[in-house]
Enzyme design. Structure first.
Site, PDB file in Angstrom:
ATOM      1  N   GLU A 116      77.110  -3.994 -29.706  1.00  0.00           N
ATOM      2  CA  GLU A 116      77.668  -4.081 -28.358  1.00  0.00           C
ATOM      3  C   GLU A 116      76.790  -4.928 -27.448  1.00  0.00           C
ATOM      4  O   GLU A 116      77.289  -5.649 -26.582  1.00  0.00           O
ATOM      5  CB  GLU A 116      77.853  -2.655 -27.796  1.00  0.00           C
ATOM      6  CG  GLU A 116      78.965  -1.900 -28.510  1.00  0.00           C
ATOM      7  CD  GLU A 116      78.866  -0.394 -28.413  1.00  0.00           C
ATOM      8  OE1 GLU A 116      79.691   0.275 -29.049  1.00  0.00           O
ATOM      9  OE2 GLU A 116      77.958   0.115 -27.713  1.00  0.00           O
ATOM     10  N   GLY A 123      83.181   3.114 -33.486  1.00  0.00           N
ATOM     11  CA  GLY A 123      84.131   3.617 -32.503  1.00  0.00           C
ATOM     12  C   GLY A 123      85.588   3.400 -32.859  1.00  0.00           C
ATOM     13  O   GLY A 123      86.459   3.619 -32.024  1.00  0.00           O
ATOM     14  N   SER A 176      81.212   5.398 -37.058  1.00  0.00           N
ATOM     15  CA  SER A 176      82.174   6.492 -37.192  1.00  0.00           C
ATOM     16  C   SER A 176      81.696   7.589 -38.142  1.00  0.00           C
ATOM     17  O   SER A 176      82.478   8.189 -38.875  1.00  0.00           O
ATOM     18  CB  SER A 176      83.545   5.957 -37.628  1.00  0.00           C
ATOM     19  OG  SER A 176      84.082   5.104 -36.643  1.00  0.00           O
ATOM     20  N   LYS A 203      75.406   6.076 -25.610  1.00  0.00           N
ATOM     21  CA  LYS A 203      75.965   4.891 -24.956  1.00  0.00           C
ATOM     22  C   LYS A 203      76.103   5.141 -23.449  1.00  0.00           C
ATOM     23  O   LYS A 203      75.178   5.639 -22.811  1.00  0.00           O
ATOM     24  CB  LYS A 203      77.280   4.487 -25.620  1.00  0.00           C
ATOM     25  CG  LYS A 203      77.134   4.318 -27.130  1.00  0.00           C
ATOM     26  CD  LYS A 203      78.323   3.714 -27.786  1.00  0.00           C
ATOM     27  CE  LYS A 203      78.073   3.600 -29.281  1.00  0.00           C
ATOM     28  NZ  LYS A 203      79.147   2.892 -29.985  1.00  0.00           N
ATOM     29  N   GLU A 211      75.094  -1.082 -39.214  1.00  0.00           N
ATOM     30  CA  GLU A 211      76.280  -0.645 -38.493  1.00  0.00           C
ATOM     31  C   GLU A 211      77.373  -1.708 -38.593  1.00  0.00           C
ATOM     32  O   GLU A 211      77.385  -2.655 -37.800  1.00  0.00           O
ATOM     33  CB  GLU A 211      75.949  -0.386 -37.019  1.00  0.00           C
ATOM     34  CG  GLU A 211      75.020   0.787 -36.788  1.00  0.00           C
ATOM     35  CD  GLU A 211      75.151   1.331 -35.372  1.00  0.00           C
ATOM     36  OE1 GLU A 211      75.467   2.506 -35.230  1.00  0.00           O
ATOM     37  OE2 GLU A 211      74.968   0.559 -34.419  1.00  0.00           O
ATOM     38  N   HIS A 230      71.936  -3.627 -31.079  1.00  0.00           N
ATOM     39  CA  HIS A 230      73.246  -3.007 -31.297  1.00  0.00           C
ATOM     40  C   HIS A 230      74.342  -4.048 -31.107  1.00  0.00           C
ATOM     41  O   HIS A 230      74.241  -4.948 -30.265  1.00  0.00           O
ATOM     42  CB  HIS A 230      73.444  -1.843 -30.328  1.00  0.00           C
ATOM     43  CG  HIS A 230      74.593  -0.959 -30.688  1.00  0.00           C
ATOM     44  ND1 HIS A 230      75.896  -1.288 -30.418  1.00  0.00           N
ATOM     45  CD2 HIS A 230      74.633   0.253 -31.319  1.00  0.00           C
ATOM     46  CE1 HIS A 230      76.695  -0.333 -30.855  1.00  0.00           C
ATOM     47  NE2 HIS A 230      75.955   0.619 -31.404  1.00  0.00           N
ATOM     48  N   ASN A 290      73.242   8.050 -30.247  1.00  0.00           N
ATOM     49  CA  ASN A 290      73.424   7.002 -29.242  1.00  0.00           C
ATOM     50  C   ASN A 290      74.577   7.404 -28.332  1.00  0.00           C
ATOM     51  O   ASN A 290      75.747   7.226 -28.695  1.00  0.00           O
ATOM     52  CB  ASN A 290      73.711   5.662 -29.932  1.00  0.00           C
ATOM     53  CG  ASN A 290      73.917   4.522 -28.942  1.00  0.00           C
ATOM     54  OD1 ASN A 290      73.645   4.674 -27.752  1.00  0.00           O
ATOM     55  ND2 ASN A 290      74.395   3.398 -29.421  1.00  0.00           N
TER      56      ASN A 290
END
Length: 229
Positions: free
Chosen positions: A73, A147, A187, A12, A141, A71, A10
């Site tokens: 985000e 991140g 991560s 992003k 996740e 996701h 991904n």
């Protein structure tokens, strides 16, 4: 038949054309087998006057077989609810796409002991809208690990993956539970991928920042841990 190890990258909102050329050269030199392309999102229904979105039909027309939906985000920044995510997944599947469906808890939820409750609710919202699981990969996740440099321990990842598999067995079917791939994201890097990948219910990875680096090749090759087990 065992579940086939799955690794998704991904990128992003990252990467220039030159950076991507370098990365692709590294992956090609490493003889990465899959040529599948993954989109990061798609709209919840047929295309139309939805500025900034991309429809499932457009992805299918471009022969992009996979899409990431749910996701954290997207959930946080665009206020996508569990139910909305379920609707998006159902529509993507109806248009012939395969879906990487993301679930995961925040740090506050982890510390309050509600991790399993949270991911079960997210999974139920998907299950309420679909009947076919063969084209779905679940991605656990933990939001607190995305991140941040923090990563769930192998034991923490295995615990949640096993609970998700048990939920599928109890609420869907034993076949869906045994065949659905549940991958880990948060991560993941070249240093921790082998230990994470060795867990019995970790079927691969959804990789963020490290997918833009040469170590992505090492993460892909973590599949060898499963083959040699």
């Amino acid at each position: 038949m065992g579940r086939k190890f799955f690794v998704g990258g991904n990128w992003k909102c990252n990467g220039t054309s030159e950076e991507i050329k370098i990365l692709l050269s590294l992956l090609n030199a490493g003889q990465v087998p899959s040529g599948d392309v993954v989109a990061q999102n798609c709209w919840v229904k047929k295309g139309g006057a939805f500025t900034g979105e991309i429809s499932a039909e457009m992805l299918a027309n471009l022969r992009i077989p996979w899409v990431i939906i749910g996701h954290s985000e997207r959930r946080a920044l665009f206020n996508e609810s569990n139910e909305f995510v379920g609707d998006k997944i159902a529509y993507a599947l109806s248009q012939g796409l395969k879906v990487i469906a993301c679930v995961g808890e925040s740090l506050e939820q982890r510390e309050s002991g509600s991790t399993i409750e949270v991911v079960a609710a997210q999974t139920k919202a998907i299950a309420d809208k679909i009947s076919k699981w063969s084209d779905v990969v679940l991605a656990y996740e933990p939001v607190w690990a995305i991140g941040t440099g923090k990563v769930a321990t192998p034991a923490q990842a295995q615990e949640v993956h096993l609970e998700l598999r048990n939920w599928l067995q109890k609420n869907i079917s034993a076949e869906v539970a045994s065949t659905t791939r549940i991958i880990y994201g948060g991560s993941v890097n070249g240093g921790n991928c082998k230990e994470l990948g060795a867990q019995p219910d970790v079927d691969g990875f959804l990789v963020g920042g490290a997918s833009l680096k040469a170590e992505f090749l090492d993460i892909i090759k973590a599949a060898e841990v499963k083959r040699n087990a």
